[in-house]
Design a protein around this motif. Structure first.
Motif, PDB file in Angstrom:
ATOM      1  N   GLU A  61       0.888  -1.243   0.064  1.00 40.07           N
ATOM      2  CA  GLU A  61      -0.095  -0.014  -0.016  1.00 40.07           C
ATOM      3  C   GLU A  61       0.937   1.300   0.028  1.00 40.07           C
ATOM      4  OE1 GLU A  61      -3.550   2.511  -0.149  1.00 40.07           O
ATOM      5  OE2 GLU A  61      -2.786   0.626  -0.941  1.00 40.07           O
ATOM      6  N   SER A  62       1.841   1.206   0.974  1.00 39.03           N
ATOM      7  CA  SER A  62       2.764   2.575   0.811  1.00 39.03           C
ATOM      8  C   SER A  62       3.644   2.686  -0.509  1.00 39.03           C
ATOM      9  CB  SER A  62       3.753   2.318   1.908  1.00 39.03           C
ATOM     10  OG  SER A  62       4.701   1.260   1.667  1.00 39.03           O
ATOM     11  N   ILE A  63       3.672   1.703  -1.388  1.00 43.60           N
ATOM     12  CA  ILE A  63       4.462   1.566  -2.550  1.00 43.60           C
ATOM     13  C   ILE A  63       3.206   2.167  -3.733  1.00 43.60           C
ATOM     14  CG2 ILE A  63       5.171   0.106  -4.530  1.00 43.60           C
ATOM     15  CD1 ILE A  63       6.478  -1.459  -2.471  1.00 43.60           C
ATOM     16  N   ARG A  64       2.048   1.706  -3.563  1.00 41.37           N
ATOM     17  CA  ARG A  64       0.937   2.129  -4.455  1.00 41.37           C
ATOM     18  C   ARG A  64       0.699   3.748  -4.114  1.00 41.37           C
ATOM     19  NH1 ARG A  64      -3.984   3.687  -4.350  1.00 41.37           N
ATOM     20  NH2 ARG A  64      -4.407   3.554  -1.954  1.00 41.37           N
ATOM     21  N   LEU A  65       0.754   4.213  -2.803  1.00 45.07           N
ATOM     22  CA  LEU A  65       0.655   5.466  -2.612  1.00 45.07           C
ATOM     23  C   LEU A  65       1.702   6.396  -3.157  1.00 45.07           C
ATOM     24  CD1 LEU A  65      -0.968   5.345   0.782  1.00 45.07           C
ATOM     25  CD2 LEU A  65      -2.253   5.803  -1.443  1.00 45.07           C
ATOM     26  N   ALA A  66       3.038   5.817  -2.994  1.00 43.02           N
ATOM     27  CA  ALA A  66       4.142   6.694  -3.547  1.00 43.02           C
ATOM     28  C   ALA A  66       4.070   6.652  -5.018  1.00 43.02           C
ATOM     29  CB  ALA A  66       5.429   5.909  -3.205  1.00 43.02           C
ATOM     30  N   LEU A  67       3.610   5.754  -5.638  1.00 42.84           N
ATOM     31  CA  LEU A  67       3.526   5.815  -7.104  1.00 42.84           C
ATOM     32  C   LEU A  67       2.292   6.922  -7.515  1.00 42.84           C
ATOM     33  CD1 LEU A  67       3.649   1.842  -8.073  1.00 42.84           C
ATOM     34  CD2 LEU A  67       5.409   3.833  -8.815  1.00 42.84           C
ATOM     35  N   ARG A  68       1.212   6.745  -6.781  1.00 42.72           N
ATOM     36  CA  ARG A  68       0.106   7.670  -7.100  1.00 42.72           C
ATOM     37  C   ARG A  68       0.611   9.094  -6.950  1.00 42.72           C
ATOM     38  NH1 ARG A  68      -3.924   8.622  -2.289  1.00 42.72           N
ATOM     39  NH2 ARG A  68      -2.073   9.590  -1.843  1.00 42.72           N
ATOM     40  N   ASP A  69       1.576   9.335  -5.845  1.00 42.53           N
ATOM     41  CA  ASP A  69       2.199  10.687  -5.836  1.00 42.53           C
ATOM     42  C   ASP A  69       3.061  11.141  -6.930  1.00 42.53           C
ATOM     43  OD1 ASP A  69       0.713  10.844  -3.370  1.00 42.53           O
ATOM     44  OD2 ASP A  69       2.625  10.441  -2.233  1.00 42.53           O
ATOM     45  N   ARG A  70       3.470  10.025  -7.810  1.00 41.59           N
ATOM     46  CA  ARG A  70       4.248  10.236  -9.185  1.00 41.59           C
ATOM     47  C   ARG A  70       3.362  10.192 -10.331  1.00 41.59           C
ATOM     48  NH1 ARG A  70       7.335   8.166  -5.192  1.00 41.59           N
ATOM     49  NH2 ARG A  70       9.551   8.583  -5.186  1.00 41.59           N
ATOM     50  N   GLY A  71       2.027  10.349 -10.115  1.00 45.08           N
ATOM     51  CA  GLY A  71       1.044  10.009 -11.315  1.00 45.08           C
ATOM     52  C   GLY A  71       1.045   8.818 -11.851  1.00 45.08           C
ATOM     53  N   ILE A  72       1.167   7.685 -11.114  1.00 46.26           N
ATOM     54  CA  ILE A  72       1.229   6.369 -11.856  1.00 46.26           C
ATOM     55  C   ILE A  72       0.120   5.771 -10.643  1.00 46.26           C
ATOM     56  CG2 ILE A  72       2.553   3.891 -12.182  1.00 46.26           C
ATOM     57  CD1 ILE A  72       5.084   5.846 -12.343  1.00 46.26           C
ATOM     58  N   PHE A  73      -0.951   5.099 -11.355  1.00 46.97           N
ATOM     59  CA  PHE A  73      -1.666   4.893 -10.647  1.00 46.97           C
ATOM     60  C   PHE A  73      -2.152   3.092 -11.099  1.00 46.97           C
ATOM     61  CE2 PHE A  73      -2.847   9.164 -11.288  1.00 46.97           C
ATOM     62  CZ  PHE A  73      -3.182   9.386  -9.860  1.00 46.97           C
ATOM     63  N   ILE A  74      -1.845   2.349 -10.117  1.00 47.59           N
ATOM     64  CA  ILE A  74      -2.189   1.063 -10.137  1.00 47.59           C
ATOM     65  C   ILE A  74      -3.290   0.532  -8.987  1.00 47.59           C
ATOM     66  CG2 ILE A  74       0.109   0.594 -11.018  1.00 47.59           C
ATOM     67  CD1 ILE A  74       1.104  -0.348  -8.225  1.00 47.59           C
ATOM     68  N   ARG A  75      -3.640  -0.733  -9.019  1.00 50.05           N
ATOM     69  CA  ARG A  75      -4.814  -0.963  -8.259  1.00 50.05           C
ATOM     70  C   ARG A  75      -4.224  -1.929  -6.916  1.00 50.05           C
ATOM     71  NH1 ARG A  75     -10.269  -3.577 -10.365  1.00 50.05           N
ATOM     72  NH2 ARG A  75     -11.441  -3.447  -8.377  1.00 50.05           N
ATOM     73  N   GLN A  76      -4.794  -1.530  -5.810  1.00 48.05           N
ATOM     74  CA  GLN A  76      -4.366  -2.341  -4.331  1.00 48.05           C
ATOM     75  C   GLN A  76      -5.552  -3.329  -4.616  1.00 48.05           C
ATOM     76  OE1 GLN A  76      -6.249  -2.732  -1.666  1.00 48.05           O
ATOM     77  NE2 GLN A  76      -4.509  -3.344  -0.285  1.00 48.05           N
ATOM     78  N   MET A  77      -5.175  -4.696  -4.104  1.00 45.63           N
ATOM     79  CA  MET A  77      -5.804  -5.746  -4.105  1.00 45.63           C
ATOM     80  C   MET A  77      -6.462  -6.321  -2.728  1.00 45.63           C
ATOM     81  SD  MET A  77      -6.035  -6.048  -7.344  1.00 45.63           S
ATOM     82  CE  MET A  77      -6.835  -7.696  -7.538  1.00 45.63           C
ATOM     83  N   GLY A  78      -6.358  -5.523  -1.738  1.00 46.27           N
ATOM     84  CA  GLY A  78      -6.748  -5.837  -0.433  1.00 46.27           C
ATOM     85  C   GLY A  78      -8.278  -6.342  -0.427  1.00 46.27           C
ATOM     86  N   ALA A  79      -9.152  -5.875  -1.207  1.00 42.90           N
ATOM     87  CA  ALA A  79     -10.634  -5.935  -1.272  1.00 42.90           C
ATOM     88  C   ALA A  79     -10.681  -7.542  -1.757  1.00 42.90           C
ATOM     89  CB  ALA A  79     -11.390  -5.086  -2.185  1.00 42.90           C
ATOM     90  N   TYR A  80      -9.601  -8.078  -2.533  1.00 40.32           N
ATOM     91  CA  TYR A  80      -9.632  -9.452  -2.910  1.00 40.32           C
ATOM     92  C   TYR A  80      -9.065 -10.493  -1.993  1.00 40.32           C
ATOM     93  CZ  TYR A  80     -11.481  -7.230  -6.976  1.00 40.32           C
ATOM     94  OH  TYR A  80     -12.150  -6.286  -8.194  1.00 40.32           O
TER      95      TYR A  80
END
Length: 108
Positions: A61-80
């Motif tokens: 999740e922290s990696i996903r958020l760091a990517l988001r801050d760089r304008g790169i959006f990927i999907r977190q899979m915790g809901a699955y």
């Protein structure tokens, strides 16, 4: 999906050259991402679609958020039930390279 989008989708599927080019680009992108993620110590699972599911561990999740801050959006899979995994859609060669460079920066 809107009617114009459906019409465009049907037309695209009838374009054999477009379909072949898209399949080739996706396969090449999967290879690029698999190789790049492996080099970063990330474990991607085999893929038969236009995305990769990769195990990033407890920091997913922290990696996903760091990517988001760089304008790169990927999907977190915790809901699955896969909180340590992220889903990465295959992009262009340039998009994939940008993602891999950002991951290298984040992981270092």
């Amino acid at each position: 999906v809107s009617v114009p989008a459906q019409i465009a989708g049907i037309a695209a599927l009838k374009d054999d050259d477009f379909v072949a080019k898209t399949i080739a680009l996706t396969k090449s992108g999967i290879t690029q991402l698999h190789d790049g993620l492996n080099a970063l110590g990330v474990d991607p699972l085999p893929s038969a679609g236009n995305f990769i599911l990769a195990h990033f561990g407890a920091n997913a999740e922290s990696i996903r958020l760091a990517l988001r801050d760089r304008g790169i959006f990927i999907r977190q899979m915790g809901a699955y039930g896969l909180p340590e995994h992220l889903r990465i859609t295959v992009g262009t060669t340039e998009d994939n390279a940008r993602l891999l460079a950002a991951l290298k920066e984040i992981k270092n």
